[in-house]
Design an enzyme around this catalytic site. Structure first.
Site, PDB file in Angstrom:
ATOM      1  N   ASP A 103       0.867  -1.172   0.000  1.00 52.27           N
ATOM      2  CA  ASP A 103       0.000   0.000   0.000  1.00 52.27           C
ATOM      3  C   ASP A 103       0.912   1.233   0.000  1.00 52.27           C
ATOM      4  O   ASP A 103       1.482   1.587  -1.022  1.00 52.27           O
ATOM      5  CB  ASP A 103      -0.868  -0.116   1.262  1.00 52.27           C
ATOM      6  CG  ASP A 103      -2.011   0.861   1.313  1.00 52.27           C
ATOM      7  OD1 ASP A 103      -2.667   1.040   0.283  1.00 52.27           O
ATOM      8  OD2 ASP A 103      -2.259   1.439   2.386  1.00 52.27           O
ATOM      9  N   LYS A 131      -0.697  -1.743  -4.903  1.00 51.07           N
ATOM     10  CA  LYS A 131      -1.550  -0.542  -4.998  1.00 51.07           C
ATOM     11  C   LYS A 131      -0.643   0.663  -5.158  1.00 51.07           C
ATOM     12  O   LYS A 131      -0.474   1.441  -4.225  1.00 51.07           O
ATOM     13  CB  LYS A 131      -2.328  -0.386  -3.677  1.00 51.07           C
ATOM     14  CG  LYS A 131      -3.724  -0.943  -3.661  1.00 51.07           C
ATOM     15  CD  LYS A 131      -4.522  -0.341  -2.502  1.00 51.07           C
ATOM     16  CE  LYS A 131      -4.515  -1.214  -1.286  1.00 51.07           C
ATOM     17  NZ  LYS A 131      -5.392  -0.694  -0.191  1.00 51.07           N
ATOM     18  N   ASP A 159      -7.372  -8.524   6.027  1.00 51.96           N
ATOM     19  CA  ASP A 159      -8.458  -8.382   7.006  1.00 51.96           C
ATOM     20  C   ASP A 159      -9.120  -7.017   6.995  1.00 51.96           C
ATOM     21  O   ASP A 159      -8.560  -6.035   6.509  1.00 51.96           O
ATOM     22  CB  ASP A 159      -7.895  -8.606   8.400  1.00 51.96           C
ATOM     23  CG  ASP A 159      -6.980  -7.445   8.834  1.00 51.96           C
ATOM     24  OD1 ASP A 159      -6.043  -7.122   8.085  1.00 51.96           O
ATOM     25  OD2 ASP A 159      -7.243  -6.851   9.894  1.00 51.96           O
ATOM     26  N   ARG A 165      -9.860 -12.833   7.025  1.00 51.05           N
ATOM     27  CA  ARG A 165      -8.591 -13.392   6.526  1.00 51.05           C
ATOM     28  C   ARG A 165      -8.775 -14.780   5.923  1.00 51.05           C
ATOM     29  O   ARG A 165      -8.004 -15.208   5.072  1.00 51.05           O
ATOM     30  CB  ARG A 165      -7.568 -13.496   7.671  1.00 51.05           C
ATOM     31  CG  ARG A 165      -7.108 -12.166   8.239  1.00 51.05           C
ATOM     32  CD  ARG A 165      -5.843 -12.382   9.071  1.00 51.05           C
ATOM     33  NE  ARG A 165      -5.519 -11.255   9.945  1.00 51.05           N
ATOM     34  CZ  ARG A 165      -4.806 -10.203   9.561  1.00 51.05           C
ATOM     35  NH1 ARG A 165      -4.363 -10.101   8.335  1.00 51.05           N
ATOM     36  NH2 ARG A 165      -4.542  -9.230  10.413  1.00 51.05           N
TER      37      ARG A 165
HETATM   38  P1  IMP Z   1       1.907  -0.240   3.887  1.00 50.09           P
HETATM   39  O1  IMP Z   1       2.999  -0.032   4.895  1.00 50.09           O
HETATM   40  O2  IMP Z   1       0.966   0.929   3.777  1.00 50.09           O
HETATM   41  O3  IMP Z   1       2.420  -0.672   2.533  1.00 50.09           O
HETATM   42  O4  IMP Z   1       0.980  -1.386   4.495  1.00 50.09           O
HETATM   43  C1  IMP Z   1       1.213  -2.684   4.223  1.00 50.09           C
HETATM   44  C2  IMP Z   1       0.314  -3.600   5.016  1.00 50.09           C
HETATM   45  O5  IMP Z   1      -0.958  -3.023   5.331  1.00 50.09           O
HETATM   46  C3  IMP Z   1       0.008  -4.796   4.142  1.00 50.09           C
HETATM   47  O6  IMP Z   1       1.027  -5.745   4.219  1.00 50.09           O
HETATM   48  C4  IMP Z   1      -1.306  -5.242   4.698  1.00 50.09           C
HETATM   49  O7  IMP Z   1      -1.074  -6.080   5.818  1.00 50.09           O
HETATM   50  C5  IMP Z   1      -1.990  -3.950   5.123  1.00 50.09           C
HETATM   51  N1  IMP Z   1      -2.889  -3.486   4.026  1.00 50.09           N
HETATM   52  C6  IMP Z   1      -2.619  -2.573   3.079  1.00 50.09           C
HETATM   53  N2  IMP Z   1      -3.652  -2.417   2.223  1.00 50.09           N
HETATM   54  C7  IMP Z   1      -4.611  -3.277   2.644  1.00 50.09           C
HETATM   55  C8  IMP Z   1      -5.934  -3.603   2.162  1.00 50.09           C
HETATM   56  O8  IMP Z   1      -6.450  -3.083   1.157  1.00 50.09           O
HETATM   57  N3  IMP Z   1      -6.601  -4.557   2.870  1.00 50.09           N
HETATM   58  C9  IMP Z   1      -6.081  -5.177   3.967  1.00 50.09           C
HETATM   59  N4  IMP Z   1      -4.860  -4.904   4.434  1.00 50.09           N
HETATM   60  C10 IMP Z   1      -4.121  -3.969   3.794  1.00 50.09           C
END
Ligand code: IMP
Ligand code: MG
Length: 175
Positions: A103, A131, A159, A165
């Site tokens: 994300d 994403k 989740d 999950r």
């Molecule tokens: P980041 O540090 O923002 O890249 O977050 C990464 C983590 O957030 C991922 O490994 C997921 O565990 C969680 N995450 C990010 N996007 C989603 C989503 O759309 N649904 C569920 N979990 C998400």
């Protein structure tokens, strides 16, 4: 019920095909070399367990758990901390981080730096979903199952408030 708020997005067959493709790509790059899979808990568990069974390479797996902004009471800008570190010695090894979704990229960037400090021979990232529209930190996975729009997805390890999950397919949340 959570499912009332969800719209089907990626089917079991599509997930399976995506992982087949990723496994073939990774096999051809690693050419029979041993790989250490690093699975960040908890979201990546289903993807990691399917990928490891499809990946025809000598392999070991280890798990790491980091705090994330999605944890209750954790402000979005809080520093990421390690809740559970790996116990495998990765010095001189070919390491592959197995993520279910990237994300903003903050968690992954932190994990990458933590692992690089242990001196692996190589460090790559595979993600089932990407994403890129949400990226806050410039980090790019080496292998991507599918690039998706900016949507919150649930199922297949991912989740909504720790629920969903276990769903076999991937959904997105209705607005
Ligand atoms: P980041 O540090 O923002 O890249 O977050 C990464 C983590 O957030 C991922 O490994 C997921 O565990 C969680 N995450 C990010 N996007 C989603 C989503 O759309 N649904 C569920 N979990 C998400
Ligand atoms: Mg994750």
């Amino acid at each position: 019920m959570l499912k009332e708020y969800l719209i089907p997005y990626i089917t079991q067959d599509e997930i399976s095909d995506m992982i087949d493709g990723l496994a073939r790509e990774i096999e051809s790059d690693y050419q029979g070399r041993e790989v250490i899979l690093i699975c960040p808990l908890k979201g990546s568990t289903l993807f990691a367990s399917d990928l490891m069974r499809k990946l025809d390479l000598p392999q070991k797996i280890d798990f790491v758990q980091l705090t994330s902004a999605s944890l209750e009471g954790e402000p979005k800008d809080s520093t990421i901390k390690i809740l559970k570190d790996i116990s495998t010695n990765i010095a001189g090894k070919d390491v592959l981080i197995v993520e279910e979704i990237i994300d903003e990229g903050r968690t992954l960037s932190f994990l990458k730096n933590r692992l690089l400090a242990s001196g692996p021979r190589s460090l790559k990232i595979v993600t089932l979903l990407d994403k890129p529209a949400r990226r806050a930190i410039n980090i790019r996975p080496d292998y991507i199952g599918r690039t998706i729009e900016d949507r919150f997805v649930v199922g297949y390890g991912m989740d909504d408030g720790e629920m969903g999950r276990n769903y076999k397919e991937i959904y997105f949340l209705k607005n």
